[in-house]
Motif scaffolding. Structure first.
Motif, PDB file in Angstrom:
ATOM      1  N   ARG A  78      10.910  -7.235  -5.166  1.00  0.00           N
ATOM      2  CA  ARG A  78      11.265  -7.148  -3.747  1.00  0.00           C
ATOM      3  C   ARG A  78      12.676  -7.709  -3.524  1.00  0.00           C
ATOM      4  O   ARG A  78      12.930  -8.884  -3.787  1.00  0.00           O
ATOM      5  CB  ARG A  78      10.256  -7.939  -2.919  1.00  0.00           C
ATOM      6  N   VAL A  79      13.539  -6.848  -3.028  1.00  0.00           N
ATOM      7  CA  VAL A  79      14.925  -7.264  -2.807  1.00  0.00           C
ATOM      8  C   VAL A  79      15.186  -7.501  -1.331  1.00  0.00           C
ATOM      9  O   VAL A  79      14.872  -6.666  -0.491  1.00  0.00           O
ATOM     10  CB  VAL A  79      15.902  -6.189  -3.348  1.00  0.00           C
ATOM     11  N   GLN A  80      15.711  -8.675  -0.998  1.00  0.00           N
ATOM     12  CA  GLN A  80      16.210  -8.982   0.342  1.00  0.00           C
ATOM     13  C   GLN A  80      17.514  -9.756   0.168  1.00  0.00           C
ATOM     14  O   GLN A  80      17.664 -10.490  -0.798  1.00  0.00           O
ATOM     15  CB  GLN A  80      15.207  -9.824   1.128  1.00  0.00           C
ATOM     16  N   PHE A  81      18.418  -9.592   1.092  1.00  0.00           N
ATOM     17  CA  PHE A  81      19.736 -10.227   1.005  1.00  0.00           C
ATOM     18  C   PHE A  81      20.441  -9.852  -0.304  1.00  0.00           C
ATOM     19  O   PHE A  81      21.151 -10.663  -0.905  1.00  0.00           O
ATOM     20  CB  PHE A  81      19.635 -11.755   1.134  1.00  0.00           C
ATOM     21  N   GLY A  82      20.147  -8.649  -0.796  1.00  0.00           N
ATOM     22  CA  GLY A  82      20.833  -8.153  -1.979  1.00  0.00           C
ATOM     23  C   GLY A  82      20.336  -8.712  -3.310  1.00  0.00           C
ATOM     24  O   GLY A  82      20.897  -8.408  -4.360  1.00  0.00           O
ATOM     25  N   LEU A 101      11.203 -20.323  -3.030  1.00  0.00           N
ATOM     26  CA  LEU A 101      10.008 -19.603  -3.495  1.00  0.00           C
ATOM     27  C   LEU A 101       9.666 -19.954  -4.944  1.00  0.00           C
ATOM     28  O   LEU A 101       8.497 -20.023  -5.311  1.00  0.00           O
ATOM     29  CB  LEU A 101      10.189 -18.090  -3.355  1.00  0.00           C
ATOM     30  N   ARG A 108       7.517 -22.894  -5.277  1.00  0.00           N
ATOM     31  CA  ARG A 108       6.139 -22.652  -4.829  1.00  0.00           C
ATOM     32  C   ARG A 108       5.362 -21.853  -5.865  1.00  0.00           C
ATOM     33  O   ARG A 108       4.165 -22.058  -6.022  1.00  0.00           O
ATOM     34  CB  ARG A 108       6.166 -22.019  -3.467  1.00  0.00           C
ATOM     35  N   VAL A 158      -0.118 -14.660  -0.484  1.00  0.00           N
ATOM     36  CA  VAL A 158       0.039 -13.824   0.711  1.00  0.00           C
ATOM     37  C   VAL A 158       1.419 -14.049   1.328  1.00  0.00           C
ATOM     38  O   VAL A 158       2.151 -13.099   1.622  1.00  0.00           O
ATOM     39  CB  VAL A 158      -1.081 -14.141   1.734  1.00  0.00           C
ATOM     40  N   GLN A 159       1.786 -15.295   1.487  1.00  0.00           N
ATOM     41  CA  GLN A 159       3.054 -15.621   2.152  1.00  0.00           C
ATOM     42  C   GLN A 159       4.242 -15.003   1.411  1.00  0.00           C
ATOM     43  O   GLN A 159       5.149 -14.453   2.030  1.00  0.00           O
ATOM     44  CB  GLN A 159       3.209 -17.152   2.224  1.00  0.00           C
ATOM     45  N   GLY A 184       5.012 -11.536   2.056  1.00  0.00           N
ATOM     46  CA  GLY A 184       5.441 -11.181   3.411  1.00  0.00           C
ATOM     47  C   GLY A 184       4.394 -10.312   4.088  1.00  0.00           C
ATOM     48  O   GLY A 184       3.192 -10.460   3.829  1.00  0.00           O
ATOM     49  N   GLY A 185       4.843  -9.394   4.934  1.00  0.00           N
ATOM     50  CA  GLY A 185       3.907  -8.540   5.670  1.00  0.00           C
ATOM     51  C   GLY A 185       2.939  -7.799   4.755  1.00  0.00           C
ATOM     52  O   GLY A 185       1.771  -7.603   5.096  1.00  0.00           O
ATOM     53  N   MET A 186       3.406  -7.421   3.570  1.00  0.00           N
ATOM     54  CA  MET A 186       2.522  -6.711   2.636  1.00  0.00           C
ATOM     55  C   MET A 186       1.276  -7.537   2.306  1.00  0.00           C
ATOM     56  O   MET A 186       0.209  -6.993   2.060  1.00  0.00           O
ATOM     57  CB  MET A 186       3.255  -6.390   1.324  1.00  0.00           C
ATOM     58  N   GLY A 187       1.436  -8.841   2.287  1.00  0.00           N
ATOM     59  CA  GLY A 187       0.324  -9.723   1.927  1.00  0.00           C
ATOM     60  C   GLY A 187      -0.833  -9.664   2.907  1.00  0.00           C
ATOM     61  O   GLY A 187      -1.965  -9.977   2.544  1.00  0.00           O
ATOM     62  N   VAL A 188      -0.561  -9.283   4.140  1.00  0.00           N
ATOM     63  CA  VAL A 188      -1.649  -9.184   5.120  1.00  0.00           C
ATOM     64  C   VAL A 188      -2.012  -7.725   5.413  1.00  0.00           C
ATOM     65  O   VAL A 188      -2.552  -7.413   6.466  1.00  0.00           O
ATOM     66  CB  VAL A 188      -1.349  -9.937   6.444  1.00  0.00           C
ATOM     67  N   GLY A 199      12.584  -1.721   4.131  1.00  0.00           N
ATOM     68  CA  GLY A 199      13.524  -2.441   3.277  1.00  0.00           C
ATOM     69  C   GLY A 199      14.189  -3.620   3.956  1.00  0.00           C
ATOM     70  O   GLY A 199      14.985  -4.329   3.344  1.00  0.00           O
ATOM     71  N   ASP A 236      15.603  -9.921   5.695  1.00  0.00           N
ATOM     72  CA  ASP A 236      17.024  -9.542   5.743  1.00  0.00           C
ATOM     73  C   ASP A 236      17.188  -8.403   6.738  1.00  0.00           C
ATOM     74  O   ASP A 236      17.455  -7.258   6.379  1.00  0.00           O
ATOM     75  CB  ASP A 236      17.452  -9.103   4.341  1.00  0.00           C
ATOM     76  N   TRP A 269       5.651  -2.385  10.699  1.00  0.00           N
ATOM     77  CA  TRP A 269       4.930  -3.558  11.231  1.00  0.00           C
ATOM     78  C   TRP A 269       4.973  -3.584  12.748  1.00  0.00           C
ATOM     79  O   TRP A 269       4.924  -4.652  13.363  1.00  0.00           O
ATOM     80  CB  TRP A 269       5.510  -4.872  10.700  1.00  0.00           C
ATOM     81  N   ARG A 284      27.655  -6.950   7.722  1.00  0.00           N
ATOM     82  CA  ARG A 284      26.544  -6.041   7.989  1.00  0.00           C
ATOM     83  C   ARG A 284      25.993  -6.199   9.398  1.00  0.00           C
ATOM     84  O   ARG A 284      25.371  -5.310   9.947  1.00  0.00           O
ATOM     85  CB  ARG A 284      25.415  -6.291   6.975  1.00  0.00           C
ATOM     86  N   THR A 334      -4.543  -4.068   8.916  1.00  0.00           N
ATOM     87  CA  THR A 334      -4.249  -5.406   8.404  1.00  0.00           C
ATOM     88  C   THR A 334      -5.451  -5.984   7.657  1.00  0.00           C
ATOM     89  O   THR A 334      -6.558  -5.459   7.715  1.00  0.00           O
ATOM     90  CB  THR A 334      -3.796  -6.364   9.530  1.00  0.00           C
ATOM     91  N   ILE A 335      -5.219  -7.070   6.995  1.00  0.00           N
ATOM     92  CA  ILE A 335      -6.146  -7.691   6.038  1.00  0.00           C
ATOM     93  C   ILE A 335      -7.585  -7.823   6.540  1.00  0.00           C
ATOM     94  O   ILE A 335      -8.522  -7.677   5.779  1.00  0.00           O
ATOM     95  CB  ILE A 335      -5.574  -9.073   5.605  1.00  0.00           C
ATOM     96  N   PHE A 391      -7.776 -14.990   8.033  1.00  0.00           N
ATOM     97  CA  PHE A 391      -7.045 -14.003   7.238  1.00  0.00           C
ATOM     98  C   PHE A 391      -5.920 -13.393   8.060  1.00  0.00           C
ATOM     99  O   PHE A 391      -4.768 -13.366   7.648  1.00  0.00           O
ATOM    100  CB  PHE A 391      -7.979 -12.882   6.765  1.00  0.00           C
ATOM    101  N   ILE A 412       4.522 -15.423   8.795  1.00  0.00           N
ATOM    102  CA  ILE A 412       5.332 -14.330   8.241  1.00  0.00           C
ATOM    103  C   ILE A 412       6.174 -13.644   9.310  1.00  0.00           C
ATOM    104  O   ILE A 412       7.356 -13.396   9.127  1.00  0.00           O
ATOM    105  CB  ILE A 412       4.404 -13.295   7.538  1.00  0.00           C
TER     106      ILE A 412
END
Ligand code: FAD
Lengths: 376, 400
Positions: free
Chosen positions: A266-270, A279, A282, A334-335, A338-342, B132, B136, B159, B182, B205-206, B374, B381
């Motif tokens: 997962r890429v964020q901020f390049g 992270l 953790r 989960v954290q 990010g959103g994918m975790g929930v 994506g 960010d 989302w 940017r 969702t979960i 959950f 997040i």
């Protein structure tokens, strides 16, 4: 001290592991979990054919003669695959009682079907008021000639809805929380006076609320001695705690692996988010949690296998640690997703839910810390 | 400094209490108390009742229909609302886009959009995140290309909370890629979701419900009048909004209410069992959480007081967001622990009003506890993850 596995143990572990890798991917697991039955009858038969359902039973009973270590190896793999087939309910809980208490006739009638996979059972050890105290039983059993009459209700009985037969602890004498005076009855689940309301649980397993209304049971259906069932229930729940904890460790390790993988992709901020130290630390904590949990799992499993006097302390220590670090590991996984975790579509969400359910089974962290601390 | 309410404040509190007693619909109260999901119609009806009273837009300036309340009045209102377990306003219109419109929008936009938000006639969704572009956000790719008097939108937002129920969506979009930073070249636009080319797909969702969506834009044409403020300045506006959002997320009043419920629930004695609240370990955890909530309540009051003397909520709002969500999640954990085995049942139908009471499994606070736990992992997040908030505090508060 020796942490190595025997050849037989390695073979057992490999065979379960192969099954998970080849036949039980997440998509398959989800389709099974969402089916009406909630488990695959076909796979359950496979489990029986491969001898897995016979592992903890004596060779004389048609079993494999395995012990806690073999169960641990299998359950870790089941955790890794997030298996929903009711191994814990049938083999560990029901099988654990029958193995100890059933006479030859009872074994013939009930245990054989568990071992060959043709019957489903449930051990109804929980009542609404009891929380985790196994002796807290107010379901009554009153003698009436050659029969006993059962009244009461059982809460969140694992596998209770689809069980062909039930093992029911009931109070034949004594007060609400007395250890003495608890008797185990084995009954056909369709007996008159039994009503069941079955449901799925949040971890995609199944349970039921069971009400007993003047259920007449012949005295011949008592398992073991009248009023003396507590030590057996206690020992079986210890084994179930070990088995569920092994599953939890398998889940925790999987969550860590999946989180590592995800964070690297997962890429964020390049940059991959795995490059953030916030992270990284953790994920290191997750690793330490997994390792510590695995250590206590091994200690407790070996202690129980040896019948050591330390076994009870070890089991409570293990369940406490797996309860607390498991929660942490699950939340972090989960954290970090990010959103994918929930999201329902993501496997981590479902690993997290099962891990959470295990935290709540057979005594949570507080319960086991209390038990442990009472004996230091 | 004084910890007590003044006479006027006490009088206001009595008014608010009376209002909730008289005007808060019983059917909505029942649903809320039984953990049943509200319909959109329920939420709109309640907002309209608040609006008739002039209390819908707590934070707006008076000239647009806001209350003009002092921080203490806002505090009193929030507490009464939470104490009645009344539904919180869906934030996207009232608390998110409206402040942008009345701060940066033109006169025509104010007149066109604000009244319908105030009256809950139009529901909004927030279109910031993309597949994506999560943490960010500035890497967002959805484009808005100028074509005469229109923009043509192409891209995907994700989302999007309640996007399936919203009529309008506000989006951050890229109007120019030819920029030094940017953050430049991002614009803030308003989109009617009924415009051809907009499709909304569910994300489950979960815990198994539809709450969020993916929203696709394919050659969606919107008039240039729907641009808020200046082209290319959307990032600055969006940031202000995020700070508002973060202050909103803390939810202290609601946490106080839930803590009270937890204590009530765990002091009941069922079938001769000792109430859980009498368990020393559990009681200490409840106590510790109560202390943290009290502290956050005062932290929030201090922030509100600073806002009242003219300061926009600054990076300090990140502190409220992080702490507030941590405490919500700690409450979720305690509810689940309290439920024990009864956290496990997953009986969706029992959260419908017509589900027979006799067939219910456990109490709604019990059987919903794991699902809520959950689902609410989202709290750390969304709105900028708690890691991102800590980065903001490190940079802008601590100057690191
Ligand atoms: C239920 C729900 C509702 C939502 N509703 C909306 C909505 O209505 N509208 C909308 O626009 N968006 C919404 N969001 C999106 C939300 O804002 C994003 O999920 C959030 O910004 C995180 O982005 P991500 O999910 O892509 O995670 P990522 O950005 O991929 O982050 C993954 C992990 O990496 C961490 N991380 C990322 N960068 C850093 C860093 N620099 N340092 C340390 N850690 C870092 C994150 O904290 C997180 O733990 C919603 C999300 C959820 C889950």
């Amino acid at each position: 001290m020796d942490f190595s596995l025997t050849e037989e143990q390695t073979m057992l572990q490999d065979s379960v592991s192969k099954f998970i890798d080849n036949d039980y991917d997440f998509e398959k697991r989800q389709s099974i979990a969402e089916s009406t039955k909630g488990y695959s009858e076909e796979f359950w038969q496979t489990f029986a054919e491969l001898g897995w359902t016979s592992v903890p039973f004596a060779e004389d009973d048609g079993g494999f003669g395995g012990g806690p270590l073999e169960i641990m190896l299998m359950m870790e793999q089941f955790g890794r695959g997030l298996v929903v087939e009711p191994f814990l309910a049938n083999i560990i809980l029901v099988g654990g009682v029958l193995r100890r208490l059933a006479n030859a006739e009872q074994k013939e009638q009930w245990l054989n079907g568990i071992i060959d996979g043709s019957k489903q059972g449930a051990l109804a050890f929980t009542e609404a008021q009891g929380r985790y105290t196994l002796s807290d039983i107010i379901t009554t059993a009153k003698a009436d000639g050659d029969n006993f009459v059962l009244n009461g209700s059982k809460a969140v009985v694992l596998n209770g809805g689809r069980a062909d037969f039930l093992i029911i602890p009931a109070r034949s004498s004594g007060k609400q929380r007395d250890e003495d005076g608890i008797t185990l009855f084995i009954v056909d689940a369709k007996s008159a006076g039994i009503s069941r309301s079955a449901y799925q649980t949040v971890d995609a397993h199944q349970a039921a609320e069971i009400t007993l209304n003047d259920v007449r049971v012949p005295a011949a259906n008592i398992l073991g001695e009248l009023g003396k069932a507590y030590p057996t229930i206690d020992a079986v729940i210890d084994e179930a705690t070990l088995a569920a904890s092994a599953e939890a460790v398998g889940i925790m390790q999987t969550l860590l692996l999946k989180t590592l993988e995800y964070s690297k992709s997962r890429v964020q901020f390049g940059v991959p988010i795995s490059s953030f130290q916030a992270l990284q630390h953790r994920m290191v904590d997750m690793l330490m949690g997994c390792e510590q949990s695995k250590s206590l799992l091994l200690w407790a499993t070996m202690a129980n296998a040896d019948g050591s006097t330390e076994a009870k302390q070890a089991i409570s220590a293990m369940k406490y640690l797996i309860g607390t670090t498991g929660r942490k590991v699950g939340q972090e996984a989960v954290q970090i997703h990010g959103g994918m975790g929930v999201s329902w579509e993501m496997d981590v969400a479902h690993y997290f839910k099962r891990l959470t359910a295990i935290e709540l089974l057979f005594g949570n962290a507080d319960f086991h810390l209390d038990k442990y601390a009472a004996n230091i | 400094m004084n910890v007590n309410f003044s006479e006027e404040e006490l009088a206001f509190e009595r008014d608010v209490k009376a209002f909730f007693k008289d005007k808060y619909p019983d059917d909505i109260r029942q649903k809320q108390d039984r953990g049943i999901n509200l319909e959109k119609e329920d939420m709109v009806r309640w907002q309209k009742i608040l609006n008739d009273q002039g209390w819908a837009a707590v934070n707006w300036p008076v000239e647009y229909g806001g209350t003009g309340w002092t921080p203490v009045q806002k505090y009193i209102f929030a507490n009464e609302s939470a104490a009645n377990n009344a539904p919180a306003v869906v934030p996207f219109g009232m608390k998110m886009v409206a402040p942008i419109i009345y701060t940066f929008g033109n006169e025509q936009q104010k007149q066109r959009f604000l009244p319908d938000i105030l009256a809950s006639n139009v529901w909004w969704a927030q279109g910031y995140s993309e597949p994506g572009a999560g943490s960010d956000l500035a890497s967002l790719k959805m484009r808005a290309d100028r074509d005469g008097n229109e923009y043509i939108l192409n891209g995907t937002k994700t989302w999007t909370t309640l996007g399936h129920l919203a009529e309008w969506i506000f989006c951050l979009v890229r109007t120019s890629s030819d920029v030094q930073r940017r953050q430049e070249g991002i614009s803030f636009v308003l989109v009617d979701m009924a415009t051809p080319g907009v499709t909304v797909r569910p994300i489950i969702t979960i815990e198994g419900e539809r709450e969020v969506n993916e929203v696709h834009f394919e050659n969606v044409r919107i008039p240039v009048e729907n641009l808020v403020g200046e082209e290319g300045k959307g990032w600055t506006y969006g940031k202000v909004l995020l700070q508002h959002e973060r202050t909103n997320i803390a939810g202290v009043a609601n946490s106080k209410y839930r803590l009270g419920k937890l204590k009530e629930r765990t002091s009941k004695n069922i079938h001769g069992a000792t109430p859980l609240l009498e368990d020393h370990a559990f009681r200490r955890k409840v106590g510790a959480l109560e202390i943290e909530i009290k502290a956050l309540e005062y932290t929030e009051l201090r922030t509100l007081a600073a806002v009242a003397v003219g300061k926009a909520p600054g990076p300090e709002s990140s502190i409220l967001k992080v702490k507030g969500t941590e405490l919500q999640q700690a409450l979720d954990e305690l509810f689940m622990e309290a439920a024990g085995y009864y956290a496990l049942p997953f009986v969706r139908d029992q959260y419908r009003l017509d589900f027979p009471t006799d067939d219910k499994i456990g109490y709604s606070t019990e059987t919903r506890s794991a699902l809520r736990y959950f689902n609410n992992r989202k709290a750390s997040i969304y709105g900028g993850s708690n890691e991102i908030q800590k980065n903001i505090v490190a940079k802008h508060v601590l100057g690191l």
